[in-house]
Design an enzyme around this catalytic site. Structure first.
Site, PDB file in Angstrom:
ATOM      1  CG  HIS A 242      -1.787  -1.159   1.406  1.00 26.53           C
ATOM      2  ND1 HIS A 242      -2.896  -1.409   0.620  1.00 26.53           N
ATOM      3  CD2 HIS A 242      -1.738  -2.166   2.306  1.00 26.53           C
ATOM      4  CE1 HIS A 242      -3.495  -2.510   1.042  1.00 26.53           C
ATOM      5  NE2 HIS A 242      -2.811  -2.989   2.058  1.00 26.53           N
TER       6      HIS A 242
HETATM    7  O1  RIB Z   1      -5.147  -0.158   4.534  1.00 24.25           O
HETATM    8  C1  RIB Z   1      -3.741  -0.102   4.420  1.00 24.25           C
HETATM    9  C2  RIB Z   1      -3.192   1.019   5.222  1.00 24.25           C
HETATM   10  O2  RIB Z   1      -3.463   0.814   6.605  1.00 24.25           O
HETATM   11  C3  RIB Z   1      -1.657   1.106   5.138  1.00 24.25           C
HETATM   12  O3  RIB Z   1      -1.261   2.431   5.327  1.00 24.25           O
HETATM   13  C4  RIB Z   1      -1.202   0.281   6.297  1.00 24.25           C
HETATM   14  O4  RIB Z   1       0.092   0.658   6.771  1.00 24.25           O
HETATM   15  C5  RIB Z   1      -2.241   0.633   7.316  1.00 24.25           C
HETATM   16  O5  RIB Z   1      -1.855   1.853   7.931  1.00 24.25           O
END
Ligand code: RIB
Ligand code: CA
Length: 308
Positions: A242
Site C-alpha cells: 500500500h
Molecule cells: O489499509 C492499508 C493502510 O493501513 C496502510 O497504510 C497500512 O500501513 C495501514 O496503515
C-alpha cells in the site's frame, strides 16, 4: 534536478517501512521530516519504529516528530492482527538511542508549512489523517502553502480491508479524512482500488533478499511477516504494498493512472463509517488512482530498496 521534498506522516507498519526505505533510496526525493500518528499500533510504538527504521538506514539526521495519540473523535482502533504487536514485526532492528523532537508533529507540520513558499509543501500521510486534519484545523493558513497531499487510504470500487466498506486509514479516523477532503488543498489518493493491484509476489521478495544488506534483510523479514494476513484473507499470491505507492508516485507518476473526482467519506453512521465514495455532479476535490504498472513499480521498489 532539484529533489522533491516532502513530509512523511506515518504509522509504521511494515508497508510504511518500505515506503520510507524507497524514499531514502530515491535521489529524486528528500524526506524533510517524519511525523508519526497512532494507527497500525499505538504511540509511542509508531514513533519508536520510525526512529529505528531511520537509524537502520543511517539517516537519523531526519527529524522525527511524535504526532497524535488517537483519532479526532473515535477511540483508537489498531491493527496488530496484521502488523504484529510491535507494528514492524518480522525483523529485529538494531536498538537506537535517538529520540523524537520536542515539538509535536501537528505543530511541526504547521511551522514547516508557514515557513514555506506558497504551493511548495508536499505532505504524504500513509496512515490515518489525524495529524493532517489537526494541522488544518489549528492553522487554516497552511492550505495555500500545500503543493499536494498524497494519501494512501480509502476504497472506492473495491471492498474494504477493515469493514467490507472501509479501508483501515479511513476507518480509524473518518472525521480527519472529512476535514482533509473539504480543506481545499490539492489531494491525490491511493486507495485499495490501486494498491490491491500492487501485490508483492514471492519472486519480488526473493529478488530483494538476494541483495543481502541490513536494510534488504529487514525489509524481507517484515514483508514475509506482513504478507500472511492479506494472502490468507484474500487468497492472493502476495501482499498489497500500500504505502510505497505514494512514494513511487512522487518518483515516477507515469507508474499510475487515475482521474479527478469528488470524494466523500461516511463519518456519522456506524454502518458506513470510513466508507469513501465518488460523488457525481459535485466539483472534483481529489485525484484517485485506480491502476498501476505493477512490473515497473516492483522493479523500482526492489532495485532501490536493495541499493540502500
Ligand atoms: O489499509 C492499508 C493502510 O493501513 C496502510 O497504510 C497500512 O500501513 C495501514 O496503515
Ligand atoms: Ca500505514
Amino acid at each position: 534536478m532539484t529533489a522533491r521534498s516532502f513530509i512523511l506522516d506515518t504509522d509504521p507498519g511494515q508497508d510504511d517501512a518500505i515506503a520510507l526505505f524507497l524514499a531514502l533510496a530515491s535521489p529524486e526525493l528528500q524526506v524533510d521530516a517524519v511525523t508519526t500518528v497512532a494507527g497500525n499500533v499505538p504511540q509511542p510504538l509508531v514513533t519508536e519504529n520510525a526512529l529505528a527504521l531511520l537509524s537502520l538506514c543511517n539517516r537519523s539526521d531526519i527529524p522525527v516528530y511524535r504526532g497524535c495519540e488517537r483519532p479526532m473523535l473515535r477511540d483508537l482502533y489498531t491493527a496488530e492482527y496484521v502488523h504484529g504487536p510491535r507494528g514492524i514485526d518480522g525483523s529485529e532492528l538494531p536498538p537506537t538511542s535517538t529520540s523524537p523532537e520536542k515539538q509535536h508533529g501537528v505543530d511541526a507540520i504547521i511551522e514547516r508549512c508557514l515557513q514555506a513558499e506558497d504551493g511548495s509543501v508536499t505532505l504524504c500521510p500513509v496512515g490515518p489523517l489525524t495529524n493532517i486534519a489537526m494541522a488544518l484545523i489549528k492553522e487554516p493558513n497552511i492550505v495555500p502553502k500545500i503543493r499536494e497531499i498524497v494519501w494512501m487510504g480509502g476504497a472506492f470500487h473495491e471492498p474494504g480491508n477493515t469493514t467490507n466498506l472501509s479501508e483501515f486509514n479511513a476507518y480509524v479516523d473518518p472525521h480527519a479524512a472529512h476535514v482533509v477532503f473539504t480543506a481545499g488543498a490539492p489531494l491525490t489518493i491511493f486507495p485499495l482500488d490501486v494498491t490491491h493491484k500492487a501485490l508483492m509476489l514471492p519472486e519480488h521478495v526473493d529478488r530483494l533478499e538476494a541483495f543481502d544488506t541490513p536494510v534488504s534483510r529487514a525489509a524481507v523479514g517484515m514483508l514475509r511477516f506482513y504478507e500472511r494476513y492479506d494472502v490468507d484473507k484474500y487468497d492472493i499470491p502476495g501482499a498489497p504494498l500500500h504505502d510505497p505507492c505514494v512514494v513511487a508516485y512522487l518518483v515516477d507518476p507515469t507508474l499510475f493512472v487515475g482521474h479527478r473526482t469528488h470524494v466523500a467519506i461516511g463519518y456519522t453512521d456506524e454502518t458506513t463509517i470510513g466508507n469513501t465514495s465518488e460523488v457525481e455532479g459535485m466539483e472534483a476535490n481529489a485525484t484517485i488512482m485506480t491502476d498501476v504498472d505493477a512490473e515497473r513499480f516492483f522493479d523500482l521498489v526492489v532495485t532501490r530498496v536493495g541499493s540502500l
